[in-house]
Scaffold this motif. Structure first.
Motif, PDB file in Angstrom:
ATOM      1  N   LEU A  92       0.805  -1.218   0.000  1.00 16.01           N
ATOM      2  CA  LEU A  92       0.000   0.000   0.000  1.00 16.01           C
ATOM      3  C   LEU A  92       0.841   1.272   0.000  1.00 16.01           C
ATOM      4  N   PHE A  93       2.117   1.162   0.315  1.00 16.32           N
ATOM      5  CA  PHE A  93       2.967   2.344   0.495  1.00 16.32           C
ATOM      6  C   PHE A  93       2.989   3.273  -0.725  1.00 16.32           C
ATOM      7  N   PRO A  94       3.074   2.788  -1.965  1.00 16.92           N
ATOM      8  CA  PRO A  94       3.197   3.701  -3.108  1.00 16.92           C
ATOM      9  C   PRO A  94       1.910   4.426  -3.500  1.00 16.92           C
ATOM     10  N   ILE A  95       0.763   4.024  -2.955  1.00 17.21           N
ATOM     11  CA  ILE A  95      -0.507   4.617  -3.381  1.00 17.21           C
ATOM     12  C   ILE A  95      -0.561   6.087  -2.966  1.00 17.21           C
ATOM     13  N   PRO A  96      -0.884   7.002  -3.890  1.00 15.84           N
ATOM     14  CA  PRO A  96      -0.938   8.440  -3.556  1.00 15.84           C
ATOM     15  C   PRO A  96      -2.243   8.796  -2.846  1.00 15.84           C
ATOM     16  N   ARG A  97      -2.293   8.558  -1.551  1.00 22.35           N
ATOM     17  CA  ARG A  97      -3.499   8.861  -0.774  1.00 22.35           C
ATOM     18  C   ARG A  97      -3.583  10.343  -0.429  1.00 22.35           C
ATOM     19  N   SER A  98      -4.797  10.786  -0.184  1.00 26.32           N
ATOM     20  CA  SER A  98      -5.026  12.128   0.324  1.00 26.32           C
ATOM     21  C   SER A  98      -6.328  12.111   1.112  1.00 26.32           C
ATOM     22  N   LEU A  99      -6.857  13.292   1.409  1.00 26.92           N
ATOM     23  CA  LEU A  99      -8.092  13.373   2.181  1.00 26.92           C
ATOM     24  C   LEU A  99      -9.266  12.771   1.414  1.00 26.92           C
ATOM     25  N   THR A 100      -9.209  12.882   0.092  1.00 26.77           N
ATOM     26  CA  THR A 100     -10.239  12.338  -0.791  1.00 26.77           C
ATOM     27  C   THR A 100      -9.543  11.702  -1.988  1.00 26.77           C
ATOM     28  N   GLY A 101     -10.327  11.092  -2.867  1.00 25.17           N
ATOM     29  CA  GLY A 101      -9.776  10.689  -4.153  1.00 25.17           C
ATOM     30  C   GLY A 101      -9.567   9.206  -4.327  1.00 25.17           C
ATOM     31  N   ASP A 102      -9.041   8.870  -5.510  1.00 26.48           N
ATOM     32  CA  ASP A 102      -8.897   7.473  -5.913  1.00 26.48           C
ATOM     33  C   ASP A 102      -7.849   6.730  -5.100  1.00 26.48           C
TER      34      ASP A 102
END
Length: 215
Positions: free
Chosen positions: A8-18
């Protein structure tokens, strides 16, 4: 759990979004969580669900074309919720949009701007100090528009009406000790509890921080 966090580390997470959705989909492979989507603009007490942000790529190139920052290599290098931009700027105009930590010259800081439209890059301070004069090419390929805030929920009923709440943030990119350790432990805990008889109910929430928790 370590392997799951590494995945999961490379996933570009943020407050919202894909990025959040991709993370929840990975969790769903292990536990039967349900998805919730709360539209942008929804009033939550004295907060408002923000617009949805999705980053495709952010690149900063120096005067000779050298790549100074690239979100595909380190997704912390772009300020979270940066507005889309494509421009060319001299170093003097670019500097206010470069964020670093002088007392930690090798670290990349984590910066966001959820409720104020702006853009920027985060770099090690030693890199910022070594930047040559000249014009820099800025490209932030992103969308910032009406969408929704996503979160996941799993309730495991027990024989009593009492329940335990376990909540975990799913919004930070590249922060293993902050987010991913909690995501991994909570997911595997939920999977283990689902296999057992339970006196207490257990409600698991995988949510973005602050506004997600309030929502």
């Amino acid at each position: 759990m370590h392997d799951f966090a590494a995945r999961l580390f490379p996933i570009p997470r943020s407050l919202t979004g894909d990025g959040v959705r991709a993370t929840l989909l990975a969790l769903r492979e292990l536990v039967p969580l349900s998805f919730h989507e709360v539209p942008s603009g929804t009033q939550v007490f004295d907060w408002t669900v923000p617009q949805e942000w999705n980053l495709r790529r952010a690149v900063l190139r120096g005067p000779d074309g050298t790549v100074v920052a690239d979100s595909d290599q380190r997704n912390l290098q772009v300020v979270g919720y940066s507005t889309p931009v494509r421009t060319r700027l001299p170093l003097a105009e670019l500097r206010p949009r470069l964020h670093s930590l002088p007392d930690r010259p090798d670290w990349i800081p984590y910066r966001t701007s959820y409720y104020r439209e702006t853009w920027g890059f985060c770099l090690p301070h030693r890199v910022v100090e070594a930047l040559p004069e000249g014009d820099y090419d800025v490209e932030i390929d992103a969308t910032l528009e009406s969408g929704s805030l996503s979160y996941g929920e799993l309730f495991l009923p027990g024989s009593s009406d009492d329940e335990v709440l376990v909540s975990c943030h799913v919004c930070h990119p590249s922060l293993a000790n902050d987010n991913l350790s909690g995501i991994a432990v909570s997911t595997f805990l939920a999977r283990e509890l689902a296999r057992r008889e339970r006196r207490l109910g257990y409600r698991f929430l995988w949510i973005p921080g602050t506004i997600g928790s309030i929502t």
